[in-house]
Design a protein around this motif. Structure first.
Motif, PDB file in Angstrom:
ATOM      1  N   THR A 126     -27.789  35.751  20.256  1.00 31.19           N
ATOM      2  CA  THR A 126     -28.950  36.642  20.478  1.00 31.19           C
ATOM      3  C   THR A 126     -30.129  35.673  20.063  1.00 31.19           C
ATOM      4  O   THR A 126     -30.097  35.319  18.923  1.00 31.19           O
ATOM      5  CB  THR A 126     -28.846  37.902  19.529  1.00 31.19           C
ATOM      6  N   ILE A 127     -31.107  35.859  20.723  1.00 32.03           N
ATOM      7  CA  ILE A 127     -32.522  35.349  20.485  1.00 32.03           C
ATOM      8  C   ILE A 127     -33.389  36.653  20.024  1.00 32.03           C
ATOM      9  O   ILE A 127     -33.375  37.618  20.922  1.00 32.03           O
ATOM     10  CB  ILE A 127     -33.130  34.551  21.557  1.00 32.03           C
ATOM     11  N   LEU A 145     -33.263  29.896  31.537  1.00 26.86           N
ATOM     12  CA  LEU A 145     -32.100  29.477  30.941  1.00 26.86           C
ATOM     13  C   LEU A 145     -30.748  30.493  31.435  1.00 26.86           C
ATOM     14  O   LEU A 145     -29.885  30.457  30.887  1.00 26.86           O
ATOM     15  CB  LEU A 145     -32.375  29.277  29.497  1.00 26.86           C
ATOM     16  N   SER A 146     -31.202  31.875  31.559  1.00 28.69           N
ATOM     17  CA  SER A 146     -30.353  32.763  31.620  1.00 28.69           C
ATOM     18  C   SER A 146     -29.011  32.469  32.464  1.00 28.69           C
ATOM     19  O   SER A 146     -27.896  32.804  32.015  1.00 28.69           O
ATOM     20  CB  SER A 146     -31.076  34.255  32.203  1.00 28.69           C
ATOM     21  N   GLN A 147     -29.047  31.841  33.634  1.00 24.17           N
ATOM     22  CA  GLN A 147     -27.981  31.600  34.187  1.00 24.17           C
ATOM     23  C   GLN A 147     -26.668  30.603  33.756  1.00 24.17           C
ATOM     24  O   GLN A 147     -25.791  30.494  33.763  1.00 24.17           O
ATOM     25  CB  GLN A 147     -28.250  31.014  35.830  1.00 24.17           C
ATOM     26  N   LYS A 148     -27.560  29.344  33.057  1.00 21.47           N
ATOM     27  CA  LYS A 148     -26.881  28.184  32.591  1.00 21.47           C
ATOM     28  C   LYS A 148     -26.353  28.743  31.129  1.00 21.47           C
ATOM     29  O   LYS A 148     -25.505  28.426  30.763  1.00 21.47           O
ATOM     30  CB  LYS A 148     -27.879  27.307  32.306  1.00 21.47           C
ATOM     31  N   TYR A 149     -26.973  29.944  30.393  1.00 23.07           N
ATOM     32  CA  TYR A 149     -26.246  30.300  29.237  1.00 23.07           C
ATOM     33  C   TYR A 149     -26.009  31.796  29.440  1.00 23.07           C
ATOM     34  O   TYR A 149     -26.699  32.810  29.031  1.00 23.07           O
ATOM     35  CB  TYR A 149     -27.259  30.131  28.121  1.00 23.07           C
ATOM     36  N   PRO A 150     -25.051  32.106  30.168  1.00 22.23           N
ATOM     37  CA  PRO A 150     -24.724  33.585  30.417  1.00 22.23           C
ATOM     38  C   PRO A 150     -24.258  34.547  29.212  1.00 22.23           C
ATOM     39  O   PRO A 150     -24.414  35.793  29.390  1.00 22.23           O
ATOM     40  CB  PRO A 150     -23.371  33.534  31.578  1.00 22.23           C
ATOM     41  N   LYS A 166     -37.893  41.544  37.708  1.00 22.08           N
ATOM     42  CA  LYS A 166     -38.126  40.689  38.396  1.00 22.08           C
ATOM     43  C   LYS A 166     -36.993  39.493  38.329  1.00 22.08           C
ATOM     44  O   LYS A 166     -36.553  39.050  39.268  1.00 22.08           O
ATOM     45  CB  LYS A 166     -39.467  39.930  38.076  1.00 22.08           C
ATOM     46  N   TYR A 167     -36.583  39.357  37.233  1.00 25.60           N
ATOM     47  CA  TYR A 167     -35.622  38.377  36.991  1.00 25.60           C
ATOM     48  C   TYR A 167     -34.080  38.982  36.871  1.00 25.60           C
ATOM     49  O   TYR A 167     -33.290  38.335  36.628  1.00 25.60           O
ATOM     50  CB  TYR A 167     -35.958  37.592  35.559  1.00 25.60           C
ATOM     51  N   ASN A 168     -34.079  40.090  37.116  1.00 22.98           N
ATOM     52  CA  ASN A 168     -32.768  40.914  36.983  1.00 22.98           C
ATOM     53  C   ASN A 168     -32.000  40.725  35.655  1.00 22.98           C
ATOM     54  O   ASN A 168     -30.957  40.556  35.777  1.00 22.98           O
ATOM     55  CB  ASN A 168     -31.772  40.400  38.232  1.00 22.98           C
ATOM     56  N   LEU A 169     -32.948  40.967  34.654  1.00 23.46           N
ATOM     57  CA  LEU A 169     -32.452  40.666  33.322  1.00 23.46           C
ATOM     58  C   LEU A 169     -32.273  42.020  32.549  1.00 23.46           C
ATOM     59  O   LEU A 169     -32.223  41.863  31.138  1.00 23.46           O
ATOM     60  CB  LEU A 169     -33.261  39.513  32.458  1.00 23.46           C
ATOM     61  N   GLU A 170     -32.071  42.950  33.157  1.00 28.85           N
ATOM     62  CA  GLU A 170     -32.183  44.474  32.471  1.00 28.85           C
ATOM     63  C   GLU A 170     -31.194  44.577  31.443  1.00 28.85           C
ATOM     64  O   GLU A 170     -31.324  45.508  30.555  1.00 28.85           O
ATOM     65  CB  GLU A 170     -32.173  45.570  33.342  1.00 28.85           C
ATOM     66  N   ASN A 171     -30.048  43.883  31.685  1.00 27.60           N
ATOM     67  CA  ASN A 171     -29.051  43.946  30.583  1.00 27.60           C
ATOM     68  C   ASN A 171     -29.019  42.885  29.591  1.00 27.60           C
ATOM     69  O   ASN A 171     -28.021  42.852  28.784  1.00 27.60           O
ATOM     70  CB  ASN A 171     -27.782  43.988  31.404  1.00 27.60           C
ATOM     71  N   ARG A 172     -29.962  41.904  29.556  1.00 25.24           N
ATOM     72  CA  ARG A 172     -29.735  40.781  28.798  1.00 25.24           C
ATOM     73  C   ARG A 172     -31.302  40.728  28.214  1.00 25.24           C
ATOM     74  O   ARG A 172     -31.249  39.801  26.992  1.00 25.24           O
ATOM     75  CB  ARG A 172     -29.409  39.586  29.561  1.00 25.24           C
ATOM     76  N   GLU A 211     -32.810  23.872  23.330  1.00 25.29           N
ATOM     77  CA  GLU A 211     -32.497  22.666  22.241  1.00 25.29           C
ATOM     78  C   GLU A 211     -31.569  23.290  21.204  1.00 25.29           C
ATOM     79  O   GLU A 211     -30.672  22.666  20.747  1.00 25.29           O
ATOM     80  CB  GLU A 211     -33.543  21.852  21.590  1.00 25.29           C
ATOM     81  N   LEU A 212     -31.792  24.691  20.901  1.00 24.53           N
ATOM     82  CA  LEU A 212     -30.849  25.227  19.951  1.00 24.53           C
ATOM     83  C   LEU A 212     -29.898  26.187  20.566  1.00 24.53           C
ATOM     84  O   LEU A 212     -28.680  26.022  20.088  1.00 24.53           O
ATOM     85  CB  LEU A 212     -31.897  26.311  18.936  1.00 24.53           C
ATOM     86  N   MET A 213     -30.181  26.479  21.706  1.00 32.43           N
ATOM     87  CA  MET A 213     -29.074  27.318  22.165  1.00 32.43           C
ATOM     88  C   MET A 213     -27.776  26.496  22.771  1.00 32.43           C
ATOM     89  O   MET A 213     -26.582  26.708  22.571  1.00 32.43           O
ATOM     90  CB  MET A 213     -29.399  27.979  23.655  1.00 32.43           C
ATOM     91  N   ALA A 214     -27.957  25.171  23.046  1.00 32.28           N
ATOM     92  CA  ALA A 214     -26.961  24.126  23.504  1.00 32.28           C
ATOM     93  C   ALA A 214     -26.544  23.697  22.271  1.00 32.28           C
ATOM     94  O   ALA A 214     -25.428  22.915  22.500  1.00 32.28           O
ATOM     95  CB  ALA A 214     -27.526  23.194  24.380  1.00 32.28           C
TER      96      ALA A 214
END
Length: 396
Positions: A219-220, A243-248, A273-279, A356-359
């Motif tokens: 979580t961010i 980043l959403s697709q790379k870090y599901p 717009k980015y289909n991120l309603e669940n994220r 940088e932090l997520m990875a």
């Protein structure tokens, strides 16, 4: 010592950092043996969102003569006065504030005078310069006044009304939150006696976020009112979308008041717009900030400017690493290079900082531990003892 904390706003309905600091200060001064009252201004009486010691007296200016306000929840400028204010704003924000404060200063002068005569305080602490203006220039109180800047002096000192600037010059002290604020205070209000007392940051002892464990979701988190111009949550959403697709397994939680409904709708449209309603989740207001921070992995702070950034500091105290913009003075002063990632302006830079932090879990753990340690300098006892010394100095 009888302290009068002045916060002429809808204090009991607000959930922001300034209201929290006011409550925390009142509680701390009660613990140190002072008699404390808080003066606010709202059409209804009640209790604040944040915890407040029962020994603290709440004084509502609008409850003194309720018939005067004719059912208003807040004092309002008449339409013609608003038009003049907005015309003045084109030329000078300071002049616009001056016009508004002159109207309200005359409107509440007799009520403030009556309240001071009733309460007989030894020291007045104003939470904003305009309150010092009302008390010093309109009421002409002889009680010593300390004026607080809850916002960066770069903006607040520049845009304060001429009357507020004079009141700051006449105040015993003007308390600012960051070392850099002193430079701007001296620039815009040269005669003000500035002193730096940061906000108090809770210390959580051995409690810390669990950043080293495997999780189903990472979580961010961002904790702030939804605000387009200062908090800028849209930049976080745009950055995360890259980043959403790379870090599901990652998601964003936005905690805070959605008082700006228009901006919230813009954010919801951006998420769709980015289909991120669940994220990308709008979580609303919480009474348990620590719990939310402890469940998170990164604290994202896309603010353009802050007085101090208390929500960011509380997250760091819980052991969260931060991603913020270097252009924000509060971030530059508070977030050390070993505590988070400071980036240049723009969505792309913020996205790279997040990645940088997520990875890199190890970097999150290391920076989180450093962030927690760095917040010890703002331990509540240190901050409130500094306030206590300042108040007792005025008594002498």
């Amino acid at each position: 010592m009888k302290l009068f904390l002045v916060y002429l706003a809808p204090f009991i309905t607000s959930t922001g950092g300034a209201e929290k600091v006011c409550c925390d200060m009142a509680n701390a001064m009660i613990e140190r043996g002072h008699d404390v009252s808080i003066l606010y201004c709202y059409g209804k009486s009640g209790t604040p969102f944040f915890p407040l010691d029962k020994k603290i007296q709440l004084c509502n200016l609008m409850a003194l003569h309720p018939e005067k306000w004719k059912g208003q929840l807040e004092p309002k400028l008449p339409k013609t006065q608003k038009i003049i204010r907005e015309v003045l704003r084109v030329a000078s924000i300071s002049w616009a504030h001056g016009w508004e404060e002159d109207y309200f200063g005359k409107l509440i002068r007799s009520d403030l005078t009556e309240m001071l005569q009733k309460e007989q305080p030894d020291i007045i602490v104003c939470n904003w310069p305009k309150e010092a203006n009302y008390l010093i220039n309109y009421v002409k109180t002889s009680v010593p006044v300390i004026t607080r800047f809850h916002f960066g002096a770069q903006i607040l000192a520049l845009n304060s009304s001429p009357g507020s600037k004079r009141a700051c010059s006449k105040s015993q002290y003007v308390s600012v939150l960051l070392q850099g604020d002193l430079t701007y205070l001296k620039k815009y209000i040269p005669d003000a006696r500035g002193i730096v007392i940061p906000n108090a940051v809770p210390q959580y002892k051995e409690i810390q976020t669990v950043l080293c464990k495997e999780k189903a979701w990472y979580t961010i988190i961002n904790i702030a009112r939804l605000d387009k111009h200062s908090k800028r949550q849209h930049l976080l959403i745009e950055a995360f979308a890259k980043l959403s697709q790379k870090y599901p397994q990652w998601r964003v939680e936005l905690w805070g008041s959605d008082w700006n409904k228009k901006y919230k709708k813009e954010l919801e449209d951006l998420v769709a717009k980015y289909n991120l309603e669940n994220r990308v989740l709008f979580k609303g207001v919480t009474h348990n900030v620590l719990e939310k921070n402890l469940a998170a992995d990164i604290f994202a702070w896309p603010s353009a400017y802050e007085g101090f950034g208390l929500a960011m500091a509380e997250a760091m105290s819980a052991g969260l690493p931060v991603v913020a913009f270097r252009s924000c003075q509060a971030a530059r002063e508070i977030v050390g290079e070993d505590c988070g990632i400071l980036v240049s302006d723009g969505v792309n830079a913020f996205s790279k900082g997040l990645e940088e932090l997520m990875a890199n879990r190890e970097k999150r753990v290391q920076m989180g531990a450093s962030a927690k340690k760095s917040m010890r300098q703002y331990a509540p006892n240190k901050i409130w003892d500094a306030w206590d010394r300042l108040i007792m100095k005025e008594r002498e």
